[in-house]
Design a protein around this motif. Structure first.
Motif, short mmCIF file in Angstrom:
data_model
loop_
_atom_site.label_atom_id
_atom_site.label_comp_id
_atom_site.label_asym_id
_atom_site.label_seq_id
_atom_site.Cartn_x
_atom_site.Cartn_y
_atom_site.Cartn_z
N MET A 13 4.08 17.53 -11.04
CA MET A 13 4.85 16.46 -10.40
C MET A 13 5.78 15.77 -11.39
N GLU A 14 5.72 16.22 -12.65
CA GLU A 14 6.50 15.59 -13.71
C GLU A 14 6.40 14.06 -13.67
N PRO A 15 5.17 13.57 -13.73
CA PRO A 15 4.99 12.11 -13.71
C PRO A 15 5.56 11.50 -14.99
N GLU A 16 5.91 10.23 -14.91
CA GLU A 16 6.42 9.56 -16.10
C GLU A 16 5.29 9.03 -16.95
N LEU A 17 4.13 8.85 -16.29
CA LEU A 17 2.98 8.32 -17.01
C LEU A 17 1.72 9.04 -16.53
N ILE A 18 0.93 9.47 -17.49
CA ILE A 18 -0.37 10.07 -17.16
C ILE A 18 -1.47 9.17 -17.69
N ARG A 52 0.82 -1.21 0.00
CA ARG A 52 0.00 0.00 0.00
C ARG A 52 0.85 1.26 0.00
N LYS A 53 1.91 1.20 0.78
CA LYS A 53 2.78 2.36 0.92
C LYS A 53 3.47 2.68 -0.41
N GLU A 54 3.87 1.62 -1.09
CA GLU A 54 4.52 1.83 -2.40
C GLU A 54 3.53 2.39 -3.43
N TRP A 55 2.30 1.91 -3.40
CA TRP A 55 1.27 2.46 -4.29
C TRP A 55 1.11 3.95 -4.04
N ARG A 56 1.00 4.27 -2.74
CA ARG A 56 0.76 5.67 -2.39
C ARG A 56 1.88 6.57 -2.91
N ALA A 57 3.11 6.07 -2.81
CA ALA A 57 4.26 6.85 -3.27
C ALA A 57 4.25 7.00 -4.79
N LEU A 58 3.63 6.04 -5.45
CA LEU A 58 3.61 6.05 -6.91
C LEU A 58 2.60 7.07 -7.44
N ARG A 59 1.43 7.13 -6.75
CA ARG A 59 0.33 7.95 -7.23
C ARG A 59 0.66 9.43 -7.15
N GLY A 60 0.41 10.10 -8.23
CA GLY A 60 0.64 11.55 -8.24
C GLY A 60 2.10 11.89 -8.43
N ASN A 61 2.98 10.96 -8.16
CA ASN A 61 4.40 11.20 -8.32
C ASN A 61 4.90 10.69 -9.66
N LYS A 62 4.91 9.36 -9.78
CA LYS A 62 5.40 8.74 -11.02
C LYS A 62 4.27 8.54 -12.02
#
Ligand SMILES: Nc1ncnc2c1ncn2[C@@H]1O[C@H](COP(=O)(O)OP(=O)(O)O)[C@@H](O)[C@H]1O
Ligand SMILES: [Mg+2]
Length: 263
Positions: free
Chosen positions: A167-172, A77-87
């Motif tokens: 956030m300069e995500p890598e994927l939108i 869950r923690k890794e998901w949260r870090a991914l969202r909005g960021n990457k």
């Protein structure tokens, strides 16, 4: 090397039969992928699964979702949260949906930047103004000082895209991002998203029921029908030589596309 690979992905709701069946799909850096198909074909379900944001009861029942070499289905869950909005960022159809109606745009925007990036309030403000300018919003300072009800649908969607892009995500992942807008604004928002892709090298998956939008924007197009990806190829393959009769019908139903003018 692909940024995202879907490998035989199946998804079901509440123990019922799968609504997405064995979908394979590849996204490279800087690519725009258009996913089209009739309502209920599983488009939203598919892209929500990539962010771990399926509605309650939804579950990936088979396959792998590999982002930059790692299967997201094994994320904590923690890794998901870090991914969202960021990457990975998501843009929804209803541009107001991700914005708080009782707070000014500026305070939400600054908070969202400070939540993700280590910056002062003044730096966050500058960054927000800069990104609103890149989305060609006139008078960015006034937008920052507005509530959502003071902005048109097109302006709100540009604000939402600007917030995601900061956030300069890598994927939108964009789920019908222009469907709620009127046609001229739709075209502008689509062009601005394409410009952002060029500038930030972001990959984009755009879900749309309008194959004309996909034909205009996307490098590759996938067509979904009843949970299956029935067609997948480069834009010119899909538009000029559709393999599936369903795709051919979609194409002929768009008068302004006129066969292959957009390709
Ligand atoms: N929260 C949900 N619970 C149960 N079934 C759902 C839910 N959301 C979508 N579905 C079903 O999954 C299928 C695909 O829906 P969806 O992904 O929303 O399609 P699309 O975005 O292409 O219109 C539909 O049959 C729909 O009824
Ligand atoms: Mg949908």
């Amino acid at each position: 090397m692909e940024i995202l690979l879907l490998n035989n992905v199946s998804i079901a709701y509440g123990g019922q039969g799968p609504v997405v069946r064995k979908v394979n799909l590849a996204v490279k850096p800087k690519e725009i992928i258009g996913i089209v198909g009739e309502s209920g074909s599983g488009k939203s379900t598919l892209i929500r699964a990539v962010l771990g944001l399926l509605p309650l009861g939804g579950m990936v029942t088979g396959g792998k979702i590999i982002f930059k070499g790692r299967n997201l289905l094994e994320y904590s869950r923690k890794e998901w949260r870090a991914l969202r909005g960021n990457k990975i960022a998501m843009i929804f159809q209803d541009p107001g949906g991700s914005l708080n109606p009782v707070r000014k745009i500026g305070s939400q925007f600054i908070e969202s930047i400070q939540c993700h990036l280590d910056s002062s309030k003044a730096e966050a403000y500058e960054k927000a103004i800069d990104m609103l300018g890149k989305m060609r919003l006139p008078d960015a300072a006034r937008v920052m000082n507005s509530y959502t009800f003071q902005l048109s649908g097109g302006m709100k969607q540009r604000v939402a895209i600007a917030m995601a892009m900061t956030m300069e995500p890598e994927l939108i992942l964009a789920d019908e991002p222009t469907s709620a807008l009127d046609v001229t604004i739709q075209a502008q928002v689509v062009r601005e998203m394409m410009e952002l892709r060029n500038r930030f090298k972001t990959s984009i998956i755009i879900v749309t029921h309008n194959i004309g939008v996909a034909a205009y924007m996307a490098d590759n197009i996938g067509v979904m029908r009843r949970g299956e990806l029935v067609e997948w190829g480069t834009k010119s393959q899909v538009i000029n030589h559709p393999q599936h009769e369903y795709t051919a019908n979609l194409i002929s139903a768009i008068p302004e596309l006129g066969g292959c003018r957009l390709v």
